[in-house]
Scaffold this motif. Structure first.
Motif, PDB file in Angstrom:
ATOM      1  N   THR A 189      17.863  -4.398  -0.055  1.00 11.82           N
ATOM      2  CA  THR A 189      19.000  -3.552   0.275  1.00 11.82           C
ATOM      3  C   THR A 189      18.508  -2.407   1.154  1.00 11.82           C
ATOM      4  O   THR A 189      18.702  -2.400   2.362  1.00 11.82           O
ATOM      5  N   TYR A 190      17.817  -1.459   0.550  1.00  7.29           N
ATOM      6  CA  TYR A 190      17.258  -0.349   1.320  1.00  7.29           C
ATOM      7  C   TYR A 190      15.736  -0.438   1.439  1.00  7.29           C
ATOM      8  O   TYR A 190      15.070   0.541   1.759  1.00  7.29           O
ATOM      9  N   GLY A 191      15.182  -1.613   1.149  1.00 15.22           N
ATOM     10  CA  GLY A 191      13.755  -1.815   1.337  1.00 15.22           C
ATOM     11  C   GLY A 191      12.908  -1.423   0.150  1.00 15.22           C
ATOM     12  O   GLY A 191      11.719  -1.138   0.301  1.00 15.22           O
ATOM     13  N   THR A 192      13.490  -1.433  -1.046  1.00 14.85           N
ATOM     14  CA  THR A 192      12.753  -1.012  -2.245  1.00 14.85           C
ATOM     15  C   THR A 192      12.235  -2.174  -3.080  1.00 14.85           C
ATOM     16  O   THR A 192      11.663  -1.949  -4.150  1.00 14.85           O
ATOM     17  N   ASN A 193      12.419  -3.405  -2.612  1.00 17.09           N
ATOM     18  CA  ASN A 193      11.826  -4.561  -3.281  1.00 17.09           C
ATOM     19  C   ASN A 193      10.582  -4.993  -2.506  1.00 17.09           C
ATOM     20  O   ASN A 193      10.600  -5.072  -1.273  1.00 17.09           O
ATOM     21  N   PHE A 194       9.531  -5.268  -3.233  1.00 18.17           N
ATOM     22  CA  PHE A 194       8.310  -5.714  -2.561  1.00 18.17           C
ATOM     23  C   PHE A 194       8.562  -7.043  -1.861  1.00 18.17           C
ATOM     24  O   PHE A 194       9.317  -7.899  -2.353  1.00 18.17           O
ATOM     25  N   ALA A 195       7.943  -7.207  -0.706  1.00 21.31           N
ATOM     26  CA  ALA A 195       8.170  -8.385   0.125  1.00 21.31           C
ATOM     27  C   ALA A 195       6.869  -8.761   0.818  1.00 21.31           C
ATOM     28  O   ALA A 195       5.836  -8.093   0.668  1.00 21.31           O
ATOM     29  N   ILE A 196       6.926  -9.847   1.571  1.00 25.79           N
ATOM     30  CA  ILE A 196       5.774 -10.319   2.334  1.00 25.79           C
ATOM     31  C   ILE A 196       6.029 -10.057   3.818  1.00 25.79           C
ATOM     32  O   ILE A 196       7.110 -10.337   4.332  1.00 25.79           O
ATOM     33  N   LYS A 197       5.049  -9.501   4.466  1.00 26.50           N
ATOM     34  CA  LYS A 197       5.052  -9.429   5.938  1.00 26.50           C
ATOM     35  C   LYS A 197       3.613  -9.495   6.412  1.00 26.50           C
ATOM     36  O   LYS A 197       2.724  -8.841   5.849  1.00 26.50           O
ATOM     37  N   ASN A 198       3.376 -10.301   7.443  1.00 25.64           N
ATOM     38  CA  ASN A 198       2.030 -10.475   7.989  1.00 25.64           C
ATOM     39  C   ASN A 198       1.033 -10.856   6.893  1.00 25.64           C
ATOM     40  O   ASN A 198      -0.100 -10.342   6.852  1.00 25.64           O
ATOM     41  N   ASN A 199       1.460 -11.727   6.009  1.00 21.89           N
ATOM     42  CA  ASN A 199       0.604 -12.267   4.934  1.00 21.89           C
ATOM     43  C   ASN A 199       0.122 -11.202   3.953  1.00 21.89           C
ATOM     44  O   ASN A 199      -0.909 -11.379   3.292  1.00 21.89           O
ATOM     45  N   GLN A 200       0.865 -10.113   3.837  1.00 16.63           N
ATOM     46  CA  GLN A 200       0.497  -9.037   2.940  1.00 16.63           C
ATOM     47  C   GLN A 200       1.705  -8.608   2.108  1.00 16.63           C
ATOM     48  O   GLN A 200       2.849  -8.798   2.514  1.00 16.63           O
ATOM     49  N   ILE A 201       1.433  -8.021   0.943  1.00 13.52           N
ATOM     50  CA  ILE A 201       2.490  -7.420   0.134  1.00 13.52           C
ATOM     51  C   ILE A 201       2.844  -6.064   0.730  1.00 13.52           C
ATOM     52  O   ILE A 201       1.944  -5.238   0.991  1.00 13.52           O
ATOM     53  N   THR A 202       4.113  -5.835   0.949  1.00 14.14           N
ATOM     54  CA  THR A 202       4.553  -4.573   1.520  1.00 14.14           C
ATOM     55  C   THR A 202       5.784  -4.070   0.777  1.00 14.14           C
ATOM     56  O   THR A 202       6.520  -4.840   0.164  1.00 14.14           O
ATOM     57  N   LEU A 203       5.995  -2.758   0.855  1.00 11.43           N
ATOM     58  CA  LEU A 203       7.242  -2.147   0.426  1.00 11.43           C
ATOM     59  C   LEU A 203       7.967  -1.762   1.710  1.00 11.43           C
ATOM     60  O   LEU A 203       7.578  -0.804   2.384  1.00 11.43           O
ATOM     61  N   PRO A 204       8.994  -2.513   2.105  1.00 10.16           N
ATOM     62  CA  PRO A 204       9.607  -2.309   3.421  1.00 10.16           C
ATOM     63  C   PRO A 204      10.003  -0.863   3.721  1.00 10.16           C
ATOM     64  O   PRO A 204       9.890  -0.414   4.868  1.00 10.16           O
ATOM     65  N   ALA A 205      10.448  -0.136   2.718  1.00 11.44           N
ATOM     66  CA  ALA A 205      10.885   1.237   2.949  1.00 11.44           C
ATOM     67  C   ALA A 205       9.755   2.131   3.426  1.00 11.44           C
ATOM     68  O   ALA A 205       9.999   3.168   4.069  1.00 11.44           O
ATOM     69  N   TYR A 206       8.509   1.751   3.133  1.00  8.70           N
ATOM     70  CA  TYR A 206       7.364   2.568   3.519  1.00  8.70           C
ATOM     71  C   TYR A 206       6.576   1.849   4.618  1.00  8.70           C
ATOM     72  O   TYR A 206       5.383   1.600   4.522  1.00  8.70           O
ATOM     73  N   THR A 207       7.273   1.490   5.667  1.00  8.50           N
ATOM     74  CA  THR A 207       6.674   0.855   6.831  1.00  8.50           C
ATOM     75  C   THR A 207       7.354   1.409   8.079  1.00  8.50           C
ATOM     76  O   THR A 207       8.469   1.946   8.010  1.00  8.50           O
TER      77      THR A 207
END
Length: 589
Positions: free
Chosen positions: A266-284
């Protein structure tokens, strides 16, 4: 900690890879009631376990306490279900059954607080429960001593096809406290297969009128919305809403275009995958792109001016009234009166993401737990293993075939001339389902994925099911998916149409890589929850301000520093550490 989790994944992988070395040289006995092999080609082992469960050696009938809850469609009391009677007869046991009912969480807590666990629990516990009551307290049985070809051959065969289910079931210490329920991938079967998060539809009539192609990038998506705003192809005037965001599907769509997958957003507060890494979208850095996109759309009138306050009913009413050109929703029902006019949108790329991809839902869930104090662990292992056989899976979900030796109540199923499945209850009551009266409880144990094909084999009729190949765009892995109901592609009503268009939009952009359940200790979970409460609220609050223009985007760097001060990096590290084994096993990092 990372080393421990990597070791857990290594143990899980070696458990599956070692199957060939420890398999027996002779095939196991065929199933009672049918001689068909399972769809993977391995012989079904549903009969052999009854000889090694321990019930016969004691001279007394073992009594097993089992707690579960009934399926929502079930009309028969738990103690009257055919399946438990079948298990009692097959394994020479007696069940004391408890229906957990609607307040199952309270009852589960009572079990653990009183240290009075049933022998078998078919219910949903959290991964933290597994860490607390399994790893720390030792109240849950560790399955690994029984996970071998001799004791649980059917389970081990299933895990060859679903190694990710084993990884998801394995705690950081290399033990398994919950066995997975295998749903398997089913081609375009609602949310059980194709992406359940990316559900965005576009009015193709409007698209043709503005003379534009289907968008493939985030910029093109915004340009189409602009064209709808400027040209009003539906002729609705001031009521026009180019884009409607129900259930946060548009937000998730934008995050996905920015390169995040493996979970919904929703606002990027669920952990996700980007560039083969675990990320928190809101802090990118991509969080700024997310805010900028929605801010632009809101300022230009591409979203409703009441964007932040519209409820689901109002969003759907606007679609039904013909005011909307693009809408996100889990269903096409809001457009049921104009369903032929709609297409589903595929995943997008963007300036910060070259790969168009959406994840499918996992083909498994966790749900079979056993008390470490049970007197009959080998017997229970044999019973549960039976449910991973084709016969056991079929019987658990649908009961016996009519006229078979296992039929007790005259309500066995049969295959009609048109190839559909039915039973006496369904013939008498059109509302009834094949599950009524036969299935044991809510679907939490054994396997489901081979059931449809096995029933045709058992009945001795040709399998009319189609199988379609889906290729993982990230790994190249190809998976054969059964089409359990070809009629859903008839495209003759809104319900079938949305499956057709969703399938067409997604089939070339799918990955089977999805974030599994994460195992945190009670202390880690408490620490992570404390961070999440503060960080999630702050992200939601401030992101809404950026989107609405109440906070200028040139303050984005300051906002990121504010998150840092709230402990976001420590929060992220907890999950990076917890997922390190999964990331290493998946991407070879």
């Amino acid at each position: 900690m990372k080393r421990k989790r990597a070791m857990a994944l290594l143990l899980a992988g070696s458990m599956v890879m070692g199957l060939a070395a420890c398999s027996s040289s002779e095939p196991s006995s065929e199933s009672t009631g049918g001689s068909a092999s399972n769809s993977s080609g391995a012989q079904d082992s549903s009969t052999a376990q009854t000889e090694s469960g321990g019930a016969e050696s004691s001279g007394e009938t073992p009594v097993l306490r089992l707690a579960t809850y009934l399926h929502t469609e079930q009309t028969v009391a738990l103690e009257d279900l055919w399946f438990f009677k079948h298990l009692e007869k097959k394994f020479n046991v007696k069940f004391e059954l408890e229906d957990m009912g609607a307040d199952s969480a309270t009852r589960v807590n009572q079990f653990f607080l009183a240290d009075d666990l049933p022998d078998i629990m078919w219910l949903g516990l959290s991964t933290t429960d597994a860490m607390t009551y399994g790893v720390s307290e030792g109240m849950l049985l560790d399955w690994t001593p029984y996970m071998n070809e001799e004791t649980m051959p059917n389970l081990m065969n299933v895990l060859k096809d679903y190694p990710d289910a084993l990884v998801a079931s394995t705690t950081p210490d290399g033990k398994v406290y919950s066995l997975p329920y295998i749903r398997g991938p089913v081609y375009a079967n609602n949310t059980g297969a194709f992406s359940g998060t990316i559900r965005v539809n576009i009015n193709k009539v409007w698209l043709d009128k503005v003379n534009m192609d289907m968008p493939a990038t985030l910029d093109e998506f915004v340009e189409v919305a602009r064209a709808f705003k400027q040209q009003d192809p539906g002729g609705v005037g001031e009521q026009l809403i180019p884009v409607s965001d129900n259930q946060n599907k548009i937000k998730d769509y934008i995050w996905n275009a920015l390169g995040f997958y493996g979970s919904g957003q929703t606002y990027g507060t669920n952990f996700a995958i980007k560039n083969n890494q675990i990320t928190l979208p809101a802090y990118t850095p991509e969080a700024k792109e997310f805010m900028q996109t929605l801010n632009t759309m809101l300022k230009e009138g591409l979203l409703s001016p009441d964007y932040f306050t519209l409820d689901q009913d109002t969003n759907r009413a606007n679609v039904a009234a013909g005011y909307v050109g693009i809408f996100g929703d889990s269903t096409l029902q809001p457009a049921e009166n104009s369903w032929q006019d709609w297409l589903a949108l595929s995943p997008l790329s963007s300036d910060v993401n070259d790969t168009r991809v959406a994840h499918v839902n996992a083909g498994y869930s966790l749900g079979t737990y056993v008390s470490s104090r049970t007197e009959y662990p080998e017997l229970i292992a044999s019973i549960i293993d039976y449910m991973y056989s084709d016969e056991g899976g079929c019987y658990y979900h649908n009961g016996p075939m009519k006229g078979s030796a296992d039929e007790m109540d005259g309500n066995g199923w049969w295959i009609k001339e048109d190839g559909s499945f039915t039973n006496a209850r369904m013939e008498a009551d059109p509302v009834a389902t094949l599950a009524n009266g036969n299935t044991a409880c809510y679907y939490v144990a054994g396997r489901f994925d081979h059931m449809e094909a096995y029933r045709y084999d058992l009945a001795g009729v040709d399998n009319p099911m189609e199988y379609r190949t889906v290729r993982d765009v990230l790994t190249g892995k190809e998976v054969e998916m059964p089409v359990t109901d070809v009629s859903i592609f008839d495209d003759d009503n809104w319900d079938h149409h949305w499956r057709v268009i969703q399938t067409e939009a997604m089939k070339d952009y799918l990955t089977f890589i999805v974030l599994p359940p994460v195992y945190l200790s009670l202390e880690q979970k408490e620490e992570a929850d404390n961070y999440a409460t503060v960080i999630n609220d702050y992200v939601t609050q401030e992101t809404a301000k950026f989107i609405a223009g109440e906070r200028p985007l040139d303050e984005f760097d300051a906002y990121q520093n504010e998150l840092k001060d709230l402990g976001v990096e420590d929060y992220i590290n907890i999950y990076k550490d917890a997922y390190s084994g999964f990331i290493d096993a998946t991407f070879g990092n």
